[in-house]
Design an enzyme around this catalytic site. Structure first.
Site, PDB file in Angstrom:
ATOM      1  N   ILE A  50     107.452 -30.584  20.348  1.00 58.87           N
ATOM      2  CA  ILE A  50     106.140 -31.115  19.993  1.00 58.87           C
ATOM      3  C   ILE A  50     105.159 -30.938  21.155  1.00 58.87           C
ATOM      4  O   ILE A  50     103.987 -30.619  20.960  1.00 58.87           O
ATOM      5  CB  ILE A  50     106.270 -32.614  19.626  1.00 58.87           C
ATOM      6  CG1 ILE A  50     107.199 -32.780  18.415  1.00 58.87           C
ATOM      7  CG2 ILE A  50     104.916 -33.240  19.352  1.00 58.87           C
ATOM      8  CD1 ILE A  50     107.681 -34.210  18.183  1.00 58.87           C
ATOM      9  N   SER A 172     107.636 -43.455  18.122  1.00 54.30           N
ATOM     10  CA  SER A 172     108.386 -43.014  16.941  1.00 54.30           C
ATOM     11  C   SER A 172     108.541 -44.139  15.937  1.00 54.30           C
ATOM     12  O   SER A 172     108.535 -45.326  16.307  1.00 54.30           O
ATOM     13  CB  SER A 172     109.775 -42.540  17.358  1.00 54.30           C
ATOM     14  OG  SER A 172     110.569 -42.298  16.208  1.00 54.30           O
ATOM     15  N   TYR A 199     117.440 -45.465  22.318  1.00 50.65           N
ATOM     16  CA  TYR A 199     116.288 -44.652  21.926  1.00 50.65           C
ATOM     17  C   TYR A 199     115.292 -45.496  21.125  1.00 50.65           C
ATOM     18  O   TYR A 199     114.097 -45.515  21.419  1.00 50.65           O
ATOM     19  CB  TYR A 199     116.747 -43.438  21.116  1.00 50.65           C
ATOM     20  CG  TYR A 199     115.586 -42.613  20.620  1.00 50.65           C
ATOM     21  CD1 TYR A 199     114.840 -41.833  21.506  1.00 50.65           C
ATOM     22  CD2 TYR A 199     115.209 -42.623  19.280  1.00 50.65           C
ATOM     23  CE1 TYR A 199     113.751 -41.095  21.064  1.00 50.65           C
ATOM     24  CE2 TYR A 199     114.132 -41.885  18.829  1.00 50.65           C
ATOM     25  CZ  TYR A 199     113.408 -41.123  19.724  1.00 50.65           C
ATOM     26  OH  TYR A 199     112.323 -40.401  19.281  1.00 50.65           O
ATOM     27  N   LYS A 203     111.391 -46.581  22.127  1.00 52.21           N
ATOM     28  CA  LYS A 203     110.222 -46.218  21.317  1.00 52.21           C
ATOM     29  C   LYS A 203     109.431 -47.468  20.924  1.00 52.21           C
ATOM     30  O   LYS A 203     108.214 -47.431  20.808  1.00 52.21           O
ATOM     31  CB  LYS A 203     110.657 -45.411  20.093  1.00 52.21           C
ATOM     32  CG  LYS A 203     111.234 -44.037  20.462  1.00 52.21           C
ATOM     33  CD  LYS A 203     110.141 -43.093  20.942  1.00 52.21           C
ATOM     34  CE  LYS A 203     110.432 -42.407  22.243  1.00 52.21           C
ATOM     35  NZ  LYS A 203     109.378 -41.447  22.645  1.00 52.21           N
ATOM     36  N   SER A 234     112.609 -29.883  16.307  1.00 54.22           N
ATOM     37  CA  SER A 234     112.355 -29.497  17.699  1.00 54.22           C
ATOM     38  C   SER A 234     113.706 -29.326  18.375  1.00 54.22           C
ATOM     39  O   SER A 234     114.732 -29.263  17.706  1.00 54.22           O
ATOM     40  CB  SER A 234     111.553 -30.606  18.388  1.00 54.22           C
ATOM     41  OG  SER A 234     112.335 -31.788  18.447  1.00 54.22           O
TER      42      SER A 234
HETATM   43  N1  LIG Z   1     111.691 -34.613  16.859  1.00 59.63           N
HETATM   44  C1  LIG Z   1     111.466 -35.697  16.144  1.00 59.63           C
HETATM   45  O1  LIG Z   1     111.819 -35.773  14.954  1.00 59.63           O
HETATM   46  C2  LIG Z   1     110.751 -36.878  16.763  1.00 59.63           C
HETATM   47  C3  LIG Z   1     110.477 -37.989  15.951  1.00 59.63           C
HETATM   48  C4  LIG Z   1     109.804 -39.079  16.515  1.00 59.63           C
HETATM   49  C5  LIG Z   1     109.408 -39.040  17.842  1.00 59.63           C
HETATM   50  N2  LIG Z   1     109.704 -37.975  18.620  1.00 59.63           N
HETATM   51  C6  LIG Z   1     109.266 -37.992  20.030  1.00 59.63           C
HETATM   52  O2  LIG Z   1     108.548 -36.816  20.343  1.00 59.63           O
HETATM   53  C7  LIG Z   1     108.599 -36.564  21.739  1.00 59.63           C
HETATM   54  C8  LIG Z   1     108.870 -35.091  21.978  1.00 59.63           C
HETATM   55  O3  LIG Z   1     110.149 -34.780  21.455  1.00 59.63           O
HETATM   56  P1  LIG Z   1     110.522 -33.388  20.776  1.00 59.63           P
HETATM   57  O4  LIG Z   1     110.941 -33.689  19.390  1.00 59.63           O
HETATM   58  O5  LIG Z   1     109.489 -32.376  21.041  1.00 59.63           O
HETATM   59  O6  LIG Z   1     111.885 -33.072  21.591  1.00 59.63           O
HETATM   60  P2  LIG Z   1     112.304 -31.829  22.527  1.00 59.63           P
HETATM   61  O7  LIG Z   1     112.026 -30.554  21.814  1.00 59.63           O
HETATM   62  O8  LIG Z   1     113.689 -32.147  22.946  1.00 59.63           O
HETATM   63  O9  LIG Z   1     111.312 -31.961  23.761  1.00 59.63           O
HETATM   64  C9  LIG Z   1     111.443 -33.021  24.678  1.00 59.63           C
HETATM   65  C10 LIG Z   1     110.762 -32.646  25.973  1.00 59.63           C
HETATM   66  O10 LIG Z   1     110.992 -33.700  26.927  1.00 59.63           O
HETATM   67  C11 LIG Z   1     111.448 -33.103  28.126  1.00 59.63           C
HETATM   68  N3  LIG Z   1     112.264 -33.981  28.951  1.00 59.63           N
HETATM   69  C12 LIG Z   1     113.454 -34.555  28.639  1.00 59.63           C
HETATM   70  N4  LIG Z   1     113.940 -35.231  29.702  1.00 59.63           N
HETATM   71  C13 LIG Z   1     113.055 -35.084  30.711  1.00 59.63           C
HETATM   72  C14 LIG Z   1     112.994 -35.511  32.064  1.00 59.63           C
HETATM   73  N5  LIG Z   1     113.976 -36.241  32.607  1.00 59.63           N
HETATM   74  N6  LIG Z   1     111.927 -35.160  32.812  1.00 59.63           N
HETATM   75  C15 LIG Z   1     110.939 -34.410  32.292  1.00 59.63           C
HETATM   76  N7  LIG Z   1     110.934 -33.958  31.022  1.00 59.63           N
HETATM   77  C16 LIG Z   1     111.974 -34.286  30.243  1.00 59.63           C
HETATM   78  C17 LIG Z   1     112.253 -31.909  27.662  1.00 59.63           C
HETATM   79  O11 LIG Z   1     112.481 -31.011  28.730  1.00 59.63           O
HETATM   80  P3  LIG Z   1     113.779 -30.020  28.727  1.00 59.63           P
HETATM   81  O12 LIG Z   1     113.421 -28.873  27.828  1.00 59.63           O
HETATM   82  O13 LIG Z   1     113.919 -29.657  30.144  1.00 59.63           O
HETATM   83  O14 LIG Z   1     114.931 -30.826  28.200  1.00 59.63           O
HETATM   84  C18 LIG Z   1     111.335 -31.371  26.590  1.00 59.63           C
HETATM   85  O15 LIG Z   1     110.281 -30.644  27.161  1.00 59.63           O
HETATM   86  C19 LIG Z   1     109.683 -37.502  22.288  1.00 59.63           C
HETATM   87  O16 LIG Z   1     109.056 -38.571  22.963  1.00 59.63           O
HETATM   88  C20 LIG Z   1     110.384 -38.004  21.040  1.00 59.63           C
HETATM   89  O17 LIG Z   1     110.886 -39.319  21.222  1.00 59.63           O
HETATM   90  C21 LIG Z   1     110.366 -36.887  18.107  1.00 59.63           C
END
Ligand SMILES: NC(=O)c1ccc[n+]([C@@H]2O[C@H](COP(=O)([O-])OP(=O)(O)OC[C@H]3O[C@@H](n4cnc5c(N)ncnc54)[C@H](OP(=O)(O)O)[C@@H]3O)[C@@H](O)[C@H]2O)c1
Ligand SMILES: *[C@@H]1O[C@H](CO)[C@@H](O)[C@H](O)[C@H]1NC(C)=O
Length: 316
Positions: A50, A172, A199, A203, A234
């Site tokens: 995202i 979330s 988690y 959130k 993602s």
């Molecule tokens: N996907 C869903 O369905 C969903 C639903 C509700 C909310 N969300 C929220 O959306 C946000 C983005 O998630 P996403 O779905 O895009 O997941 P994602 O594709 O796994 O991306 C997560 C990002 O966070 C980074 N990250 C993780 N640990 C870190 C650390 N210690 N220091 C710095 N960066 C770090 C990751 O870096 P690396 O690539 O190095 O791991 C990646 O760039 C999150 O806050 C998640 O809770 C997602």
């Protein structure tokens, strides 16, 4: 005959899926064309998912974009992609590991030294599992809440100088099953189930934090918003256990939105004019929503703030 029936069946299934897709899966699109020329955006975890889709959109609007990521190789490869796809060369990588307060402090110091502006901060990075951070806290709680709390605190003065400015916190719907148990929320846990509970808790903390931040920012022209991006295809689910994958992957592929659609509400809260009166509130599908009542408890929000200040070493 059988072939015709089969064909009709397939057509019906596709039609139903299309209905489902456009009404429930895809989600709303941010329609404004707000330009961000001259503005600086900082986004955590902008190297994939995202965050990367959000960064690409904001880069197309002309902003200077800082991707704060923990891995240089992945971060720089995202910078390369976003520059190429947006035609905007002011996209930069900076190193930030949210699992360590030391890294957050070093990042903030170098950001404040090299960047005169901060107009939009997007607290996007998040993890869904993990046990212990380098500071000894619950890893999920630290990455998703505590370190973003510290980061925002360290950058807030710069945001006030650049007001009107905004903080977007990617939370979330999972907050619904979250709990704030001040005795345990920060303690490392083991196992997938406990990890998932952490988690949800983190959130919930994101939404409560956004409420309290809005209170404290009143009169500054810095506003903040919590976001639910929807269920998004993602990299978020890369760590789910092997035995769940055969079940989960098809569901994800069919029923989750892609990252461009998943980024729309973050983009909306970062750019939509006139939402300032909703500072502190929660958005999904580019609209205001009410989170569950326990995510609107101002007494818990205030206590969470004070506890977070202590854990992040801002007060003794
Ligand atoms: N996907 C869903 O369905 C969903 C639903 C509700 C909310 N969300 C929220 O959306 C946000 C983005 O998630 P996403 O779905 O895009 O997941 P994602 O594709 O796994 O991306 C997560 C990002 O966070 C980074 N990250 C993780 N640990 C870190 C650390 N210690 N220091 C710095 N960066 C770090 C990751 O870096 P690396 O690539 O190095 O791991 C990646 O760039 C999150 O806050 C998640 O809770 C997602
Ligand atoms: C906030 O914005 C309003 C409207 O632009 C302006 O009048 C006011 O002076 C600003 N306040 C601060 C503290 O910057």
């Amino acid at each position: 005959m059988a072939a015709a029936e089969a064909l009709a069946g397939v057509a019906l299934a596709l039609g139903l899926y299309a209905l489902l897709y456009y009404n429930f899966i895809k989600g709303a699109t941010c329609k404004n064309e707000t330009s961000l020329r001259g503005k600086t955006v900082l986004i955590t975890g902008g190297n994939t998912g995202i965050g990367k889709a959000t960064a690409l959109d904001l880069a197309r609007r002309g902003a200077r974009i800082i991707l704060a990521c923990r891995d240089r190789r992945r971060g720089e490869s995202a910078v390369y992609d976003i520059r190429r796809e947006s035609g905007n060369n002011e996209v930069l990588f900076m190193s930030l590991d949210l699992a360590s307060f030391k890294s957050v402090r070093a990042f903030a110091a170098s950001f404040l030294k090299s960047e005169p502006r901060l107009d939009i901060l997007i607290n996007n990075a998040g993890v869904g599992s993990g046990s212990r951070s380098s500071d000894g806290f619950n890893l999920v709680f630290q990455v998703n809440h505590l370190s973003h709390f510290l980061l925002t605190h360290l950058l807030l003065e710069r945001m006030k100088q650049c007001a009107p400015s905004r903080v977007v916190v990617v939370a979330s719907k999972a907050h619904q099953t979250g709990k704030i148990d001040f005795q345990n929320i920060h303690k490392p846990v083991g196992g997938h189930l406990a990890g998932f509970q952490s988690y949800c808790n983190s959130k919930l903390a994101n939404i409560l934090y956004t409420r309290e931040l809005a209170n404290r920012l009143e009169g500054t022209n810095v506003t903040c918003y919590a976001v639910h991006p929807g269920l998004v295809k993602s990299d978020f689910f890369r760590h789910i256990s092997v035995w769940l994958k055969p079940l989960f992957l098809p569901i994800c592929w069919l029923f989750f939105r892609d990252t461009t659609n998943g980024a729309q509400t973050s983009i909306y809260c970062a750019t939509e004019e006139g939402i300032e009166k909703y500072s502190g509130r929660y958005f999904a599908n580019c609209r205001l929503h009410d989170p569950k009542p326990h995510a609107r408890d101002d007494a818990v929000a205030k206590k969470l703030w004070e506890v977070s200040e202590r854990m992040a070493g801002l007060v003794n």
